[in-house]
Design an enzyme around this catalytic site. Structure first.
Site, PDB file in Angstrom:
ATOM      1  N   ASP A 144       0.786  -1.253   0.000  1.00 45.52           N
ATOM      2  CA  ASP A 144       0.000   0.000   0.000  1.00 45.52           C
ATOM      3  C   ASP A 144       0.814   1.298   0.000  1.00 45.52           C
ATOM      4  OD1 ASP A 144      -1.923  -1.932   0.226  1.00 45.52           O
ATOM      5  OD2 ASP A 144      -2.723  -1.255   2.144  1.00 45.52           O
ATOM      6  N   LYS A 149      -6.685  -4.820  -3.192  1.00 41.85           N
ATOM      7  CA  LYS A 149      -7.327  -5.476  -2.046  1.00 41.85           C
ATOM      8  C   LYS A 149      -8.345  -4.533  -1.392  1.00 41.85           C
ATOM      9  CE  LYS A 149      -3.515  -4.321   1.179  1.00 41.85           C
ATOM     10  NZ  LYS A 149      -4.234  -3.560   2.181  1.00 41.85           N
ATOM     11  N   LYS A 192      -7.640  -4.824   4.784  1.00 40.50           N
ATOM     12  CA  LYS A 192      -6.321  -4.485   5.307  1.00 40.50           C
ATOM     13  C   LYS A 192      -5.308  -5.587   4.959  1.00 40.50           C
ATOM     14  CE  LYS A 192      -8.155  -0.822   7.120  1.00 40.50           C
ATOM     15  NZ  LYS A 192      -8.127   0.390   6.277  1.00 40.50           N
ATOM     16  N   VAL A 225       3.225   0.291   4.240  1.00 41.45           N
ATOM     17  CA  VAL A 225       2.502   1.034   5.278  1.00 41.45           C
ATOM     18  C   VAL A 225       1.077   0.507   5.423  1.00 41.45           C
ATOM     19  CG1 VAL A 225       3.867   3.114   4.899  1.00 41.45           C
ATOM     20  CG2 VAL A 225       1.738   2.829   3.610  1.00 41.45           C
ATOM     21  N   THR A 226       0.530   0.700   6.622  1.00 48.31           N
ATOM     22  CA  THR A 226       1.212   1.091   7.831  1.00 48.31           C
ATOM     23  C   THR A 226       1.597  -0.165   8.623  1.00 48.31           C
ATOM     24  OG1 THR A 226      -0.837   1.279   9.130  1.00 48.31           O
ATOM     25  CG2 THR A 226      -0.090   3.241   7.971  1.00 48.31           C
ATOM     26  N   CYS A 237      -2.027  -2.545   7.774  1.00 42.29           N
ATOM     27  CA  CYS A 237      -2.010  -3.459   6.629  1.00 42.29           C
ATOM     28  C   CYS A 237      -0.790  -4.375   6.595  1.00 42.29           C
ATOM     29  CB  CYS A 237      -2.161  -2.673   5.338  1.00 42.29           C
ATOM     30  SG  CYS A 237      -3.834  -2.003   5.183  1.00 42.29           S
ATOM     31  N   GLN A 255       8.062 -13.771  21.284  1.00 40.14           N
ATOM     32  CA  GLN A 255       7.723 -15.174  21.565  1.00 40.14           C
ATOM     33  C   GLN A 255       8.379 -16.128  20.549  1.00 40.14           C
ATOM     34  OE1 GLN A 255       3.399 -15.609  22.831  1.00 40.14           O
ATOM     35  NE2 GLN A 255       3.316 -13.606  21.800  1.00 40.14           N
TER      36      GLN A 255
HETATM   37  C1  C5J Z   1      -3.028   0.536   5.588  1.00 44.86           C
HETATM   38  C2  C5J Z   1      -4.759   1.721   6.763  1.00 44.86           C
HETATM   39  N1  C5J Z   1      -2.548   0.367   4.366  1.00 44.86           N
HETATM   40  N2  C5J Z   1      -3.925   2.180   7.702  1.00 44.86           N
HETATM   41  N3  C5J Z   1      -4.301   1.015   5.700  1.00 44.86           N
HETATM   42  O1  C5J Z   1      -2.348   0.324   6.575  1.00 44.86           O
HETATM   43  O2  C5J Z   1      -5.935   1.971   6.848  1.00 44.86           O
END
Ligand code: C5J
Length: 230
Positions: A28, A133, A136, A161-162, A166, A206
């Site tokens: 993204d 997509k 997320k 990101v982020t 996602c 973990q």
């Molecule tokens: C992504 C979002 N790409 N933060 N989307 O992380 O909504």
């Protein structure tokens, strides 16, 4: 791409990957998240926080292209009629503009609009795979599983990101499907630096509950060393 393996100095432990079974997945890196006037800013975020990931991703992308590694880019977004956008997502919160509303880069988070596109610095080559997509995670309601199976992929280098949204969701989906995921720490970013930090810690805690975390330098060094040995 040769069949050689490289060992990445990752946390919680080093991991050896067969590069021929490894894909770079860039999540993204779209104008809607990275630039003023897009989806991220409508939610009240400081989009400048994400810029730091661009250079490290660019370096790994260049190395992946050089080596012939499979490159997959993802884009979060929706069909113009919003038929793939659940009302629960569209109606949530109090953004300055909602998904589908007209904004300075076109309709917010809608496929085909300028804001939905990937930033010029990391723009996909025609030969690379772009996965659209609605959610997320990159596996939900997409062809990603089929693509990875077609290319015999078992390992993913994940960035974008982020970190906590996602990237984390995709890594969790991938982990449940049996992929080894190495998340590139400086190739991810969040509007909230503390969420970035925690997002990475959750993955590698973990004994690596969801995967591994490594810097772009560590990934590049492993790729470079393999090349030298080949
Ligand atoms: C992504 C979002 N790409 N933060 N989307 O992380 O909504």
């Amino acid at each position: 791409m040769t069949n050689s393996s490289g060992t990445i100095a990752a946390e919680p432990e080093p991991i050896a990957l067969d590069w021929s079974k490894t894909a770079l997945v860039i999540i993204d890196m779209q104008r809607d998240f990275m630039e003023p006037g897009g989806f991220g800013e409508t939610l009240g975020n400081d989009v400048s926080q994400l810029a730091r990931a661009v250079k490290p991703i660019g370096a790994v992308l260049a190395a992946a292209r050089d080596s012939g590694m499979l490159v997959v880019h993802t884009r979060e977004g929706h069909l113009p009629d919003l038929s793939d956008a659940p009302p629960a997502k569209v109606e949530r919160g109090a953004p300055s503009l909602r998904i589908g509303d007209p904004g300075p880069m076109g309709r917010i988070l809608i496929r085909g609009e300028a804001g939905h596109d990937i930033i010029p610095e990391l723009y996909p080559l025609d030969s690379e795979i772009v996965i659209d997509k609605p959610g997320k995670g990159a596996f939900y309601a997409t062809e990603l599983t089929d693509v990875l199976q077609k290319y015999g992929i078992e390992n993913l280098l994940v960035c974008g990101v982020t970190t906590e949204v996602c990237v984390n969701t995709t890594v969790r989906e991938a982990n449940d499907r049996g992929y080894r995921c190495v998340v590139i720490s400086d190739g991810c970013a969040s509007y909230f630096p503390e969420f970035h930090e925690m997002g990475l810690r959750m993955i590698k805690a973990q004994g690596g509950i969801f995967g591994w975390v490594a810097s772009s330098a560590a990934v590049l060094e492993a790729m470079e060393t393999t090349k030298t040995l080949a």
